[in-house]
Write an enzyme that holds these catalytic residues in place. Sequence first.
Site, PDB file in Angstrom:
ATOM      1  N   ASN A  23       0.805  -1.222   0.000  1.00 15.05           N
ATOM      2  CA  ASN A  23       0.000   0.000   0.000  1.00 15.05           C
ATOM      3  C   ASN A  23       0.837   1.271   0.000  1.00 15.05           C
ATOM      4  OD1 ASN A  23      -2.272  -1.501  -0.262  1.00 15.05           O
ATOM      5  ND2 ASN A  23      -2.856  -1.427   1.901  1.00 15.05           N
ATOM      6  N   ARG A 122     -17.216   1.494  -1.510  1.00 16.04           N
ATOM      7  CA  ARG A 122     -15.878   2.085  -1.362  1.00 16.04           C
ATOM      8  C   ARG A 122     -15.910   3.470  -2.017  1.00 16.04           C
ATOM      9  NH1 ARG A 122     -10.975  -2.134  -1.802  1.00 16.04           N
ATOM     10  NH2 ARG A 122     -10.042  -0.424  -0.635  1.00 16.04           N
ATOM     11  N   ARG A 397      -2.302 -10.667  -5.889  1.00 17.78           N
ATOM     12  CA  ARG A 397      -2.319  -9.204  -6.004  1.00 17.78           C
ATOM     13  C   ARG A 397      -1.439  -8.563  -4.942  1.00 17.78           C
ATOM     14  NH1 ARG A 397      -7.527  -6.902  -4.787  1.00 17.78           N
ATOM     15  NH2 ARG A 397      -6.091  -5.171  -4.541  1.00 17.78           N
TER      16      ARG A 397
HETATM   17  N1  EPU Z   1     -14.426   6.265   2.968  1.00 16.67           N
HETATM   18  C1  EPU Z   1     -15.442   7.156   2.704  1.00 16.67           C
HETATM   19  N2  EPU Z   1     -15.212   8.104   1.745  1.00 16.67           N
HETATM   20  C2  EPU Z   1     -14.044   8.203   1.072  1.00 16.67           C
HETATM   21  C3  EPU Z   1     -13.008   7.276   1.346  1.00 16.67           C
HETATM   22  C4  EPU Z   1     -13.239   6.317   2.305  1.00 16.67           C
HETATM   23  O1  EPU Z   1     -16.512   7.109   3.301  1.00 16.67           O
HETATM   24  O2  EPU Z   1     -13.906   9.107   0.219  1.00 16.67           O
HETATM   25  C5  EPU Z   1     -14.640   5.233   4.005  1.00 16.67           C
HETATM   26  C6  EPU Z   1     -14.591   3.813   3.431  1.00 16.67           C
HETATM   27  O3  EPU Z   1     -15.847   3.424   2.933  1.00 16.67           O
HETATM   28  C7  EPU Z   1     -14.124   3.003   4.621  1.00 16.67           C
HETATM   29  C8  EPU Z   1     -13.221   3.978   5.384  1.00 16.67           C
HETATM   30  O4  EPU Z   1     -13.543   5.284   4.913  1.00 16.67           O
HETATM   31  O5  EPU Z   1     -15.229   2.701   5.431  1.00 16.67           O
HETATM   32  C9  EPU Z   1     -11.727   3.757   5.187  1.00 16.67           C
HETATM   33  O6  EPU Z   1     -11.411   3.764   3.805  1.00 16.67           O
HETATM   34  P1  EPU Z   1      -9.972   4.203   3.263  1.00 16.67           P
HETATM   35  O7  EPU Z   1     -10.168   5.322   2.321  1.00 16.67           O
HETATM   36  O8  EPU Z   1      -9.058   4.401   4.420  1.00 16.67           O
HETATM   37  O9  EPU Z   1      -9.529   2.918   2.467  1.00 16.67           O
HETATM   38  P2  EPU Z   1      -8.774   2.839   1.055  1.00 16.67           P
HETATM   39  O10 EPU Z   1      -7.841   3.975   0.939  1.00 16.67           O
HETATM   40  O11 EPU Z   1      -9.749   2.577  -0.011  1.00 16.67           O
HETATM   41  C10 EPU Z   1      -6.752   1.502   1.999  1.00 16.67           C
HETATM   42  C11 EPU Z   1      -6.065   0.212   1.692  1.00 16.67           C
HETATM   43  C12 EPU Z   1      -6.950  -0.956   2.126  1.00 16.67           C
HETATM   44  C13 EPU Z   1      -7.274  -0.817   3.617  1.00 16.67           C
HETATM   45  C14 EPU Z   1      -7.858   0.569   3.922  1.00 16.67           C
HETATM   46  C15 EPU Z   1      -8.054   0.830   5.403  1.00 16.67           C
HETATM   47  C16 EPU Z   1      -4.770   0.768  -0.240  1.00 16.67           C
HETATM   48  C17 EPU Z   1      -4.541   0.617  -1.697  1.00 16.67           C
HETATM   49  N3  EPU Z   1      -5.813   0.131   0.262  1.00 16.67           N
HETATM   50  O12 EPU Z   1      -7.972   1.494   1.258  1.00 16.67           O
HETATM   51  O13 EPU Z   1      -6.141  -2.114   1.947  1.00 16.67           O
HETATM   52  O14 EPU Z   1      -8.211  -1.795   4.004  1.00 16.67           O
HETATM   53  O15 EPU Z   1      -6.990   1.594   3.411  1.00 16.67           O
HETATM   54  O16 EPU Z   1      -6.854   0.696   6.082  1.00 16.67           O
HETATM   55  O17 EPU Z   1      -3.988   1.407   0.446  1.00 16.67           O
HETATM   56  C18 EPU Z   1      -5.649  -4.356   1.473  1.00 16.67           C
HETATM   57  O18 EPU Z   1      -4.457  -4.051   1.384  1.00 16.67           O
HETATM   58  O19 EPU Z   1      -6.058  -5.537   1.550  1.00 16.67           O
HETATM   59  C19 EPU Z   1      -6.661  -3.277   1.515  1.00 16.67           C
HETATM   60  C20 EPU Z   1      -7.913  -3.482   1.197  1.00 16.67           C
END
Ligand code: EPU
Length: 428
Positions: A23, A122, A397
């Site tokens: 990540n 998401r 992945r």
């Molecule tokens: N959220 C919102 N609005 C937004 C963005 C997020 O409501 O604009 C909510 C999401 O729905 C969720 C929470 O905020 O409930 C956290 O989401 P976040 O944006 O932190 O997640 P992400 O950036 O999409 C990254 C990792 C994920 C990991 C999450 C949480 C990457 C590429 N992915 O996702 O990793 O679960 O942070 O730590 O960095 C994995 O590696 O298996 C993976 C899924």
Amino acid sequence: MDKIVISGGKKLKGRVSISGAKNAAVAILPAAVLSDNVCRIENIPNIKDITLMCRILSDMGAKIKLINKNTIEIDSRAMSFSVAPSELMRSMRASSYLLGVLLSKFSEANVYLPGGCDFGLRPIDQHLKGFEALGAKYSLANGIVTVKCDRLVGTHIYLDVVSVGATINIMLAAVKAEGLTIIENAAKEPHIVDLANFLNCMGADIFGAGTDVIKIRGVERLRGVTYSIIPDQIEAGTYMVAAAATGGDILLENVIPRHLESITAKLLEMGVNFEEFNDSLRVFCNQRLKKCNVKTMPHPGFPTDMQPQITALLSTADGTSIVNESVWDNRFRYVDELHRMGAKISVDGRVAVVEGVNSLKGALVKATDLRAGAALIIAGLSAEGTTTIEEIQHIERGYENIVGKLQTLGADVKIVSSEPFSTGVSGL
Ligand code: EPU
């Protein structure tokens, strides 16, 4: 059509070297495009998500040179703005980072709504809110997000939810904006700090990454650098849990023990032992583990990306544990697969009640997403008999050579290629 086949019951023993953080890498690679010279990135994990990100960048005109399997050089000087986004963007969440990067570089970005693991909604509303605050306008048509600006001007942005992706995307858009941007309620994950360190090495002025207030003073240009990515917290955590599940004794090399503390704390509570060194960690245990309750939280809480793995471990612990998923709406889909192996877990919304059984039994299961796949591997390593895991493309992945690394630790595990299903009747 490949499958992972595991004969369970072997205690893991030996040393395993942890790869660079997925990540962090999926953010740092697109960030390198903001440099006006060549960037050399080391300790990149050799995984499918990275191959995909490299293909997307190269389709946009970046020159990507593979120095060795974990080192890449990126030269984005010949890159030009393209109205047509690459279809490949649909298959990974991190393609959303191209919004921030392209907006900064070309004042315009067209990106397919990002894909990635499926655990409920998401959204990217917080990313878009940040771009808008910086002076951009966005629209959505046919699954493509378009963001445009005349110029980006620093501002104060308060995130409504702690979001890793939004924090990263706003940092990327703001790094060359005019003036000061302040992100409040920012995510604090180690990969956020790693990205800020990378950008600062390139000449950015970012302060506070790792706390919930990040200050970014825009700079005019970013130079080329050589940078090495931090070790993967979640890959390390997965091997820690695998060692615990098999009553093993392993040494994790190339780790930052501080990044693992929330995982170590829970495993200690269950009865796992640790010996900590500067950049390595010994994990060992030889008793039945005790139940414990887990609630996932943004960093420094227990990571949601370790939730399936620890649930698999708790499924054979002594007693009943409660696992509360506070980050994602629907991250227990893999539980049905653990049921096939004899686990007793009931799920109600974001809470799972895990009644420890004496042992799991090998079964035919399928990986529903990346970390779900890791959980099934852990379950298979500890189970009696043979476990066959299908849909392993999810696992590939995010885990570099997981089968090879487990074999080195003494596991009886292999990848088996199977023929596509045939009806036996020609013409069908
Ligand atoms: N959220 C919102 N609005 C937004 C963005 C997020 O409501 O604009 C909510 C999401 O729905 C969720 C929470 O905020 O409930 C956290 O989401 P976040 O944006 O932190 O997640 P992400 O950036 O999409 C990254 C990792 C994920 C990991 C999450 C949480 C990457 C590429 N992915 O996702 O990793 O679960 O942070 O730590 O960095 C994995 O590696 O298996 C993976 C899924």
